[in-house]
Design a protein around this motif. Structure first.
Motif, mmCIF file in Angstrom:
data_model
loop_
_atom_site.group_PDB
_atom_site.id
_atom_site.type_symbol
_atom_site.label_atom_id
_atom_site.label_comp_id
_atom_site.label_asym_id
_atom_site.label_seq_id
_atom_site.Cartn_x
_atom_site.Cartn_y
_atom_site.Cartn_z
ATOM 1 N N GLY A 150 -3.715 -15.294 -0.518
ATOM 2 C CA GLY A 150 -5.029 -15.016 0.038
ATOM 3 C C GLY A 150 -6.041 -14.133 -0.770
ATOM 4 O O GLY A 150 -6.833 -13.637 0.108
ATOM 5 N N GLY A 151 -5.933 -13.810 -1.898
ATOM 6 C CA GLY A 151 -6.830 -12.844 -2.571
ATOM 7 C C GLY A 151 -5.916 -11.580 -3.016
ATOM 8 O O GLY A 151 -4.977 -11.454 -2.485
ATOM 9 N N ARG A 152 -6.749 -10.822 -3.750
ATOM 10 C CA ARG A 152 -6.245 -9.452 -4.326
ATOM 11 C C ARG A 152 -6.706 -8.472 -3.181
ATOM 12 O O ARG A 152 -7.468 -7.674 -3.295
ATOM 13 C CB ARG A 152 -7.018 -8.981 -5.561
ATOM 14 N N ARG A 153 -5.632 -8.527 -1.989
ATOM 15 C CA ARG A 153 -5.919 -7.445 -1.170
ATOM 16 C C ARG A 153 -4.753 -6.709 -0.577
ATOM 17 O O ARG A 153 -3.574 -7.432 -0.802
ATOM 18 C CB ARG A 153 -6.601 -8.278 0.156
ATOM 19 N N PHE A 154 -4.611 -5.757 -0.213
ATOM 20 C CA PHE A 154 -3.575 -4.939 0.075
ATOM 21 C C PHE A 154 -4.115 -3.902 1.184
ATOM 22 O O PHE A 154 -5.063 -3.288 1.097
ATOM 23 C CB PHE A 154 -2.615 -4.549 -1.164
ATOM 24 N N SER A 155 -3.037 -3.426 1.795
ATOM 25 C CA SER A 155 -3.296 -2.099 2.779
ATOM 26 C C SER A 155 -1.999 -1.571 2.414
ATOM 27 O O SER A 155 -0.730 -1.916 2.295
ATOM 28 C CB SER A 155 -3.633 -2.600 3.830
ATOM 29 N N HIS A 156 -2.033 -0.120 2.536
ATOM 30 C CA HIS A 156 -0.635 0.681 2.807
ATOM 31 C C HIS A 156 -1.078 1.938 3.486
ATOM 32 O O HIS A 156 -1.887 2.723 3.325
ATOM 33 C CB HIS A 156 -0.497 1.241 1.098
ATOM 34 N N CYS A 157 -0.080 1.608 4.784
ATOM 35 C CA CYS A 157 -0.253 2.714 5.706
ATOM 36 C C CYS A 157 0.720 3.971 5.743
ATOM 37 O O CYS A 157 1.902 3.654 5.596
ATOM 38 C CB CYS A 157 -0.227 2.164 7.266
ATOM 39 N N LEU A 158 0.090 5.101 5.516
ATOM 40 C CA LEU A 158 1.104 6.199 5.338
ATOM 41 C C LEU A 158 1.062 6.923 6.508
ATOM 42 O O LEU A 158 0.261 7.418 6.955
ATOM 43 C CB LEU A 158 0.535 7.177 4.163
ATOM 44 N N VAL A 159 2.455 7.040 6.859
ATOM 45 C CA VAL A 159 2.802 7.998 8.040
ATOM 46 C C VAL A 159 2.617 9.406 7.469
ATOM 47 O O VAL A 159 2.764 9.914 6.510
ATOM 48 C CB VAL A 159 3.998 7.751 8.659
ATOM 49 N N PRO A 160 2.361 10.294 8.579
ATOM 50 C CA PRO A 160 2.237 11.752 8.270
ATOM 51 C C PRO A 160 3.276 12.317 7.537
ATOM 52 O O PRO A 160 4.701 11.853 7.564
ATOM 53 C CB PRO A 160 1.898 12.318 9.559
ATOM 54 N N TYR A 161 3.383 13.343 6.768
ATOM 55 C CA TYR A 161 4.529 13.719 5.772
ATOM 56 C C TYR A 161 5.616 14.237 6.843
ATOM 57 O O TYR A 161 6.951 13.892 6.262
ATOM 58 C CB TYR A 161 3.920 14.752 5.089
ATOM 59 N N TYR A 162 5.566 15.012 7.718
ATOM 60 C CA TYR A 162 6.568 15.395 8.571
ATOM 61 C C TYR A 162 6.880 14.434 9.612
ATOM 62 O O TYR A 162 7.729 15.009 10.568
ATOM 63 C CB TYR A 162 6.233 16.864 9.296
ATOM 64 N N THR A 163 6.679 13.104 9.565
ATOM 65 C CA THR A 163 6.895 12.260 10.488
ATOM 66 C C THR A 163 8.519 12.011 10.262
ATOM 67 O O THR A 163 9.155 11.981 9.366
ATOM 68 C CB THR A 163 6.203 10.993 10.362
ATOM 69 N N ASP A 164 9.163 11.449 11.382
ATOM 70 C CA ASP A 164 10.896 11.003 11.278
ATOM 71 C C ASP A 164 10.732 10.009 10.047
ATOM 72 O O ASP A 164 10.248 8.993 10.005
ATOM 73 C CB ASP A 164 11.253 10.532 12.635
ATOM 74 N N PHE A 165 11.831 10.351 9.356
ATOM 75 C CA PHE A 165 11.895 9.672 8.086
ATOM 76 C C PHE A 165 12.266 8.079 8.280
ATOM 77 O O PHE A 165 12.168 7.107 7.396
ATOM 78 C CB PHE A 165 12.889 10.094 6.985
#
Length: 124
Positions: free
Chosen positions: A23-38
């Motif tokens: 469906g196209g050249r689309r992407f999303s990357h949701c980054l959790v905060p650094y100190y979030t539970d791994f």
């Protein structure tokens, strides 16, 4: 084993190669905060439907400068501890983010302000 996923605008990038099928050249990357539970993952989605929406979602628009395969963002400033340093630029897409590059290049006066943030008597 580790790998690299190319998400650039070039024709050989992963996102360009799978785009026609997803469906196209689309992407999303949701980054959790650094100190979030791994155990809480950062999520990456591809193709149509990859836009992330919701009450607590913050998105950063990406700009195309017309001749580079990089993604450009508008840098507004940096926060150093409790101090915010404004990056005075009227242009949109004034900075590109490259997660594989080890160097940073900033205008000298802005760089000097960032360096001075580490001094004990720092004041703006």
């Amino acid at each position: 084993m580790m790998g690299i996923v190319g998400l650039g605008r070039g024709s050989l990038s992963f996102i360009s190669q799978i785009g026609p099928s997803f469906g196209g050249r689309r992407f999303s990357h949701c980054l959790v905060p650094y100190y979030t539970d791994f155990l809480i993952p950062s999520v990456m989605s591809f193709g149509s439907g990859s836009e992330v929406v919701g009450d607590d979602v913050v998105s950063t628009p990406l700009f195309d400068n017309g001749f580079s395969p990089n993604y450009y963002v508008t840098l507004q400033g940096f926060s150093v501890r409790d101090t915010y340093l404004s990056f005075n630029s009227s242009s949109k897409g004034n900075t590109f983010i490259d997660s594989r590059t080890t160097l940073t290049k900033l205008p000298q006066n802005f760089h000097d302000q960032l360096v001075n943030c580490n001094t004990p008597n720092f004041n703006l």
